[in-house]
Structure formats: structure tokens, C-alpha cells
Design an enzyme around this catalytic site. Structure first.
Site, PDB file in Angstrom:
ATOM      1  N   LYS A 133      10.836   6.249  -3.409  1.00  0.00           N
ATOM      2  CA  LYS A 133      11.962   7.172  -3.250  1.00  0.00           C
ATOM      3  C   LYS A 133      12.881   7.113  -4.466  1.00  0.00           C
ATOM      4  O   LYS A 133      13.314   8.136  -5.002  1.00  0.00           O
ATOM      5  CB  LYS A 133      12.763   6.831  -1.989  1.00  0.00           C
ATOM      6  CG  LYS A 133      12.008   7.047  -0.690  1.00  0.00           C
ATOM      7  CD  LYS A 133      12.962   6.790   0.488  1.00  0.00           C
ATOM      8  CE  LYS A 133      12.239   6.722   1.810  1.00  0.00           C
ATOM      9  NZ  LYS A 133      13.139   6.316   2.912  1.00  0.00           N
ATOM     10  N   GLU A 174       3.238  -1.734   7.368  1.00  0.00           N
ATOM     11  CA  GLU A 174       4.663  -1.846   7.020  1.00  0.00           C
ATOM     12  C   GLU A 174       5.250  -3.182   7.435  1.00  0.00           C
ATOM     13  O   GLU A 174       6.199  -3.672   6.816  1.00  0.00           O
ATOM     14  CB  GLU A 174       5.475  -0.707   7.673  1.00  0.00           C
ATOM     15  CG  GLU A 174       5.626   0.466   6.755  1.00  0.00           C
ATOM     16  CD  GLU A 174       6.576   1.546   7.247  1.00  0.00           C
ATOM     17  OE1 GLU A 174       7.311   1.339   8.233  1.00  0.00           O
ATOM     18  OE2 GLU A 174       6.557   2.622   6.645  1.00  0.00           O
ATOM     19  N   HIS A 232     -22.014   6.474  10.206  1.00  0.00           N
ATOM     20  CA  HIS A 232     -22.777   7.180   9.172  1.00  0.00           C
ATOM     21  C   HIS A 232     -21.897   7.438   7.951  1.00  0.00           C
ATOM     22  O   HIS A 232     -22.054   8.432   7.257  1.00  0.00           O
ATOM     23  CB  HIS A 232     -23.333   8.481   9.750  1.00  0.00           C
ATOM     24  CG  HIS A 232     -24.334   8.244  10.836  1.00  0.00           C
ATOM     25  ND1 HIS A 232     -25.680   8.421  10.679  1.00  0.00           N
ATOM     26  CD2 HIS A 232     -24.178   7.767  12.105  1.00  0.00           C
ATOM     27  CE1 HIS A 232     -26.309   8.095  11.799  1.00  0.00           C
ATOM     28  NE2 HIS A 232     -25.425   7.689  12.676  1.00  0.00           N
TER      29      HIS A 232
END
Lengths: 424, 424
Positions: free
Chosen positions: A412, A277, A298
Site C-alpha cells: 500500500k 496472514e 490431473h
């Protein structure tokens, strides 16, 4: 805590030195973009002690009357708490003590359905954390939790079990708290979400979960002492920021934060928010990735060893494990492990880490080694403060405002349009 | 299940068509590198039914006498099982039924210490999964679990509680099982670890955990029907592989697998191993990253929206949620959510997904949408098979052997030297 850069080729770093010191100065003198959100720098020595005592008092009350504290929040109102709680709780949590359970950190209907069902058999309180009170995820979750608390305990007793962390003065949640008479705590104006674990946002739920918040704050204070020094040689946060930018400009697009103690995995999630951010804007930024080893040796291990060479690693080492276990001799030795008899598992884990670093250096992956003393409140507090300074300096070096997050609004806006929210 | 590529600019895809069909042919006709490890292609219709019945019988026994099955394995002997178990168990697991607990998937001394402590109050069985029996992590864990089972139950009863999944004929674990008289299941020779969830490796623990393995295998069978068709237009696995390679050659270095139902998060972990180990070699490969939304919209979201444009996304949508919850009217509406009254939370979640896709397309992030009907054994089996075909085709297109993992050996070699293992 210390940081070791010997496994990075530092040729050319000199030309980043002045730029990093300039960025640090911009940060500390609060002269750059986003300077309204730098309250976190001095907050460790500048807490509202009256609120701090209220946090402790409320925590005692919750610990006495609740099996579960439902902690409602998303982003910075979730990740710092989760990171410290998960690290401090250990691997097989016992049922004693008040347990944190999270809500409002996503929109799964099944999760919320199951949570409400789970709470039927529990005594619970609620801590809703949202600056505005209108962020969709926590607002929805709080509607359900408020209703459930009122149904279970009655409206009056529910008021003793709902704790609101929100804006000091204004907003939907503040208004609701005033109307209902809930106890409130403050989401500071001058600290952005991803830096807010040092405020009531993190301190209240962590205190309830049994974390020693005095020591946690002490860790932040230690960090402030060490990482606000104006010196490239003495302040590793500045040097680390410089090195990250050098590696980025040299074609490294991905920074991998590696641990060998998987209970640190949400520390990495917190770190991902902090760096993504703060730096991921204007078409720029190192992509932060976390790896929990040896599990991921792995999995992503092959890619880190032999894949595209656009990666560097920061390895988080814990000097002293909390608990350990010793490998014994076996008379048959069919598994061929007797060469390890008498060794602690932490020793084997450390050699796995050292071996992996050697392997990755051989594979041209620059490696930075960050060692913390232990997984304690103090060590973690200092670590978090360190990363916060690093990201401030690093973001300014990158030429972005490290303290805003304009890109979070776009989804949003699109979502609200689709949902038919008034005004969109 | 269906996959939608409309939000990717497909200009130039034609030039990848023949290459992808060639790669598919190499895969299906088993003429490429790693062709000894293609047993997974036909295994869904070619299971050893005698062993399959033994898996069911052993599962019943374990379910009857054990609260916990300790599943010991790492990499492909861990991730497939964990992925399906985690997705099918839901969010707040009830205590009924036999619970899977994992070991040998890392080297934390604290984890193993806490696990042994946790098991003191439980009835348990053990399933140790390792082809050779000498992989360090599971071998160490098994030493401790074998000792604990023998101490708790006595040597004879312990034999009824230890189940070994290993090489058919040879190796340390096979020898130990023969000597002790443990029931054994087979890690196939012709299927690599990351493709092995369709064998006893995954089927035994999943059956114990209550997963309907008949339906899970049916899912694989459906996948085999759909994704072994030799047609670019009709086989989305081929098309997806072509598009991934086109995006990679056009400067996309990171593929993000996104979900909006966080119980799918270990499906993403399984996917990360599948793609990272198959493609991350010879200095090449898309780096696989997972994102659990809407949580991570408030974390990596900013970076994906506005950061360096080296990312594309594959979004995993679930058509039909298992459970849901409806948002109610609130007379005060202080949170402003009444515009959602009467809506299911899954509807809001879906609009969040659609809004995010729109936002990311606007931000120049190519978006692929993969829709599964539900989170059921059949849907997940088909999804896993789909990804397995994709990675085979995609790896051959990239010019690597998708079925080896030479880079995983390097850290082991370095670690064994440091540990003083005989022969190193």
C-alpha cells in the site's frame, strides 16, 4: 466434525505438547501479542442481539426489493462471505432469491465496467464493508456504486438501499453514513478482518443470500464448546496446531488443503488468508495451498505424488453429500463402467479420496483427514471456528503474532507513493 | 509479449547458460526422454486443415442448435479450454451465444445432479474428450449426458449433438463413436494432454464459445517463431528456464504466478498443470502457486511479503485492458479519493502492481515481469506456447522427463482397487 491423524508419523510429537498447551493458554487467557483482537473467541455467545435483529430486518428488506446485493469489501470483508455463500448456493444457482455480487475486491477496470452494465437491468442494493472507509479497492468501488444507485433510484431511495458496515464511531465511511443517513452495522474493534465473518461483516450479506445465520452462529457455538477445552487429548485444535508445527520444523514448507466437493473451494480461499496472514511473518510460516479434487489430481497431483517432499496435506471430507446420482447398467458397456452400476457417484468420489490418500502416504506425504458431517451452516460454522483456534495456537507456537498483518501495509505504501496520494 | 528479468539477481546465471542451451537442443532435436510427445512444437504450422475445417463446421452447427455445449474432459482435456474461454468471456457473461459448461472434470454427485437439472431447460450438445475413453471422470459423465441427450432428442437426433474427441484409431470411445456414428475429432498421439489445447481438444469447444481460433493459432505461430530460436540472448524461453532452475537451486521452492486481471485466473490453473505435471517428479520440482491480485494481496500477500523466503514471483501484466472506467471528482471527498479523480481504474491497478513489485523486491522476493499486449486470442496463444517451451527446457535442465506423468497413475491404481475394478 472429527480429525484423524493416523496417517502422520507422530514420533516426536510429545516434545510439542507442552508448547502447544502454553500457546493455547496464551490465546485463551489473552496474554500474548495481538490480544486486543481476540473478540472472536467468545463472540458466538456474545453477539449484539439488537444489531443481530437489525441484520435480519435489513435482509428481509433487501430480499424484497433487490435482485442483487452488491457486497463491497476485500480480504476479510470478502472471503468469509464468499466462502459460505459459494458453498451454500450449490453449483448451478437459480435466479430466485437475492444474489450476492462482489465488488471492491480487486482493481480491474473491466470488472467494474461490466458490473455496472450488468446492474442496469437489475434491482439492487449495496453493502459496503470497510473499517476505515479508505481502503483503496472498496472505496473506489463504492464511489461508483453510490453514484449509480443515486442515479437509478434518486438520492432519497438510494439511502434505503445502501447499508454500511464500518467502525462503530469513527472513520471516513462512518462520517459519510452519518451525513447521508445510511443504516450502519459494526466492524468490531476487537476482531481482525480474517476472523470477522461472525460479525455483521459476514452475517448481513449471508442472511440476504438466504443462509440461515442462526444455524451458522450455532456452528460457531459448537466450535467454541469443543475447541476451547484446555486439553491436548480432547481438543483437536491444539493437537493439530502441534502437528503442523512439528511437520514444519521437519522440513514441510507447504500445507495443502484438499477437498473433493469443489463448492468448498472458497472455504479454502478463506483458509488461505487465515493461515497466510496469521503465520506468514518474520521469515517464517507454512505456505497454504488449496487443491480441488479430483480436478487437481490431473494438475498438481503429479507434484504432490512425486515432487519435492516438502508437502503435507489436510483433506476435507464431507460425510453426507447434499445430492447424489446413481450410475446405471449399460447393455453395451463399451466404456467398461458396468462394475460401478448401482453405485452412487459420491461412493466413487469417496473411493477416489481414499485411494489418493493411500497413494500419497506411499509417496511420503503426511495426511490429515478432517471430516465434516455435511455442507450445512452449522458444520461450516464449526469448521471455521476450529481453524481460527488452530491458527491462534499454531501462530503462537511459531513465535509470531498471529493477529497482525504488517506486511500488507508495504504494498500500500509503495502504491500510494506511485499514485501521488497526499502524505506519501 | 516481453519478459523482464531486471528484478532478479542474475549473479551466477552464466553457469546455467550452457545447460539451458543443451536442454533446448535436446527439446528441439527431439533427442531426450519423452520425445514421442513433441508434436506440439510444430503443430501450429502443421495442423490437419481438413479436420480444422470440420471443427469450424461443427461449431456453426452447435452454435445454431444449442444454448450450451457440455464439454466433458479432465486435466489437459479441460484446463486449456477453460483457461481461454474464461479469459475471453469477460466477467459478466451475457446469455447470447453458446455457453460452455464443463463435466467429467471431477466426481461430485451434486454437481452432476445439478448439471442435468440445469440442462432440462436448455438446448444442448455434448463434446466428450478422452484419448482412451476409460478415464473414470469423463466416462461416468458421458454415460449420463449420452442418456439425457437420447431421452431428450431421441437416438437419431442425439447423434447430431454428440461430438467425440478421442484417439484416431483405437479405444473405448473410438469404438463407441464408430458404432453410434458420432462425428469424431482426434486427440493426437504425439501431444500430451497438457499441451493439447492447440488440437481439436481445445479448438472445437473454443470455436463453439466464439473464440477466434484462427487468431489463437496465429498466436501459437508467433510463439513458435520467437521461442524456437537457438539463442540464450534472443530466446527468453531459454533464459527464463535457466533462471527458474538457478532460483530453485538457490532455495526457492515455490513459483507464484501473479495476475492483476482476475479473468486470467484459469490461465494460471492451466499453467499449474503444465509445470506441476512436467516438473514434479523424482522428488524434485518448483511448486506452482497462483495469485489473483489485488484480491490476494489481502490473503497470501502477507506470506509473500514477510513469510519464509522460499518464493519467487512471475507477474503477468496486461498492457492494454479491454475496458476501463474513469474515477470522478466528488465534491465531499469524504473517502479522500479525489487525488485519483480523472484517473482510469487500470492506471490505479497498474500502480498497485508496480508498488507490489517494489514491496516484494524489498522483501527479497525475486520478481520476473511478463507483459502481454492484451487479453486477445493472439496474445494468449503466444503466451501458452512460450510456457510450453519454457517447461520443456526447464524440465530437461532439472533432469526429469517433462513429458510423462507417472505419478498420476498411482491414485488411479489405488482407487480402482477400492472400487473393485476388474483387473485390479
Amino acid at each position: 466434525m472429527n480429525i484423524d491423524f493416523t496417517n502422520v508419523d507422530l514420533t516426536g510429537l510429545d516434545s510439542y505438547k507442552d508448547k502447544s498447551l502454553d500457546a493455547f493458554k496464551t490465546l485463551i487467557e489473552k496474554t500474548g501479542e495481538g490480544s486486543d483482537f481476540l473478540g472472536w473467541i467468545d463472540r458466538p455467545v456474545d453477539l449484539d442481539m439488537q444489531e443481530y435483529e437489525r441484520i435480519k430486518k435489513a435482509s428481509k428488506k433487501i430480499q424484497t426489493n433487490s435482485d442483487v446485493l452488491v457486497t463491497i469489501g476485500i480480504g476479510g470483508s470478502y472471503l468469509g462471505t464468499k466462502a459460505i455463500d459459494y458453498a451454500m448456493a450449490g453449483y448451478f444457482r437459480r435466479e430466485n432469491g437475492t444474489q450476492l455480487v462482489y465488488a471492491g475486491h480487486q482493481l480491474s477496470g473491466e470488472y467494474l465496467y461490466d458490473l455496472l452494465d450488468f446492474l442496469k437491468e437489475k434491482e439492487f442494493s449495496v453493502n459496503v464493508i470497510s473499517k476505515s472507509g479508505t481502503t483503496t479497492e472498496p472505496a473506489i468501488a463504492f464511489r461508483f456504486l453510490k453514484e449509480m444507485a443515486e442515479e437509478k433510484y434518486g438520492k432519497e431511495e438510494a439511502k434505503n438501499r445502501i447499508f454500511v458496515t464500518t467502525d462503530r464511531q469513527k472513520g471516513a465511511l462512518k462520517d459519510l453514513a452519518t451525513k447521508e443517513g445510511y443504516e450502519t452495522f459494526v466492524v468490531p474493534d476487537d476482531i481482525g478482518g480474517r476472523f470477522s465473518v461472525i460479525s455483521a461483516v459476514g452475517l448481513l450479506p449471508l442472511c440476504v443470500a438466504g443462509v440461515d445465520i442462526d444455524k451458522f452462529v450455532d456452528g460457531f457455538k459448537n466450535g467454541r464448546k469443543k475447541y476451547t477445552i484446555n486439553s491436548f487429548e480432547e481438543n483437536d485444535a491444539i493437537k493439530y496446531a502441534a502437528i503442523r508445527n512439528m511437520l514444519y520444523e521437519n522440513g514441510k514448507d507447504i500445507e495443502v488443503l484438499v477437498n473433493y466437493e469443489p463448492k468448498l473451494k472458497y472455504i479454502s480461499e478463506w483458509w488461505k488468508q487465515l493461515f497466510a496472514e496469521s503465520e506468514g511473518k518474520d521469515g517464517k510460516g507454512l505456505f497454504p495451498v488449496s487443491v480441488n479434487n479430483t480436478t487437481d489430481l490431473h494438475s498438481l497431483g503429479q507434484m504432490i505424488q512425486d515432487g519435492k517432499r516438502n508437502i503435507f496435506e489436510t483433506v476435507l471430507k464431507v460425510q453426507k453429500p447434499d445430492k447424489d446420482i446413481t450410475i446405471k447398467e449399460d447393455s453395451d458397456n463399451l466404456d467398461g463402467l458396468n462394475y460401478l452400476a448401482g453405485r452412487d457417484l459420491s461412493y466413487v468420489n469417496e473411493k477416489a479420496m481414499e485411494g489418493t490418500i493411500l497413494a500419497h502416504i506411499k509417496g511420503n506425504v503426511p495426511n490429515i483427514l478432517l471430516t465434516i458431517d455435511d455442507v450445512s451452516e452449522e458444520s461450516l460454522g464449526e469448521l471455521l471456528y476450529f481453524f481460527e483456534v488452530v491458527v491462534g495456537v499454531s501462530g503462537y507456537m511459531l513465535g509470531v503474532n498471529p493477529f497482525n498483518q504488517p506486511g500488507v501495509e508495504e504494498y500500500k505504501t509503495q502504491m500510494f507513493k506511485l499514485l501521488g496520494k497526499p502524505g506519501y
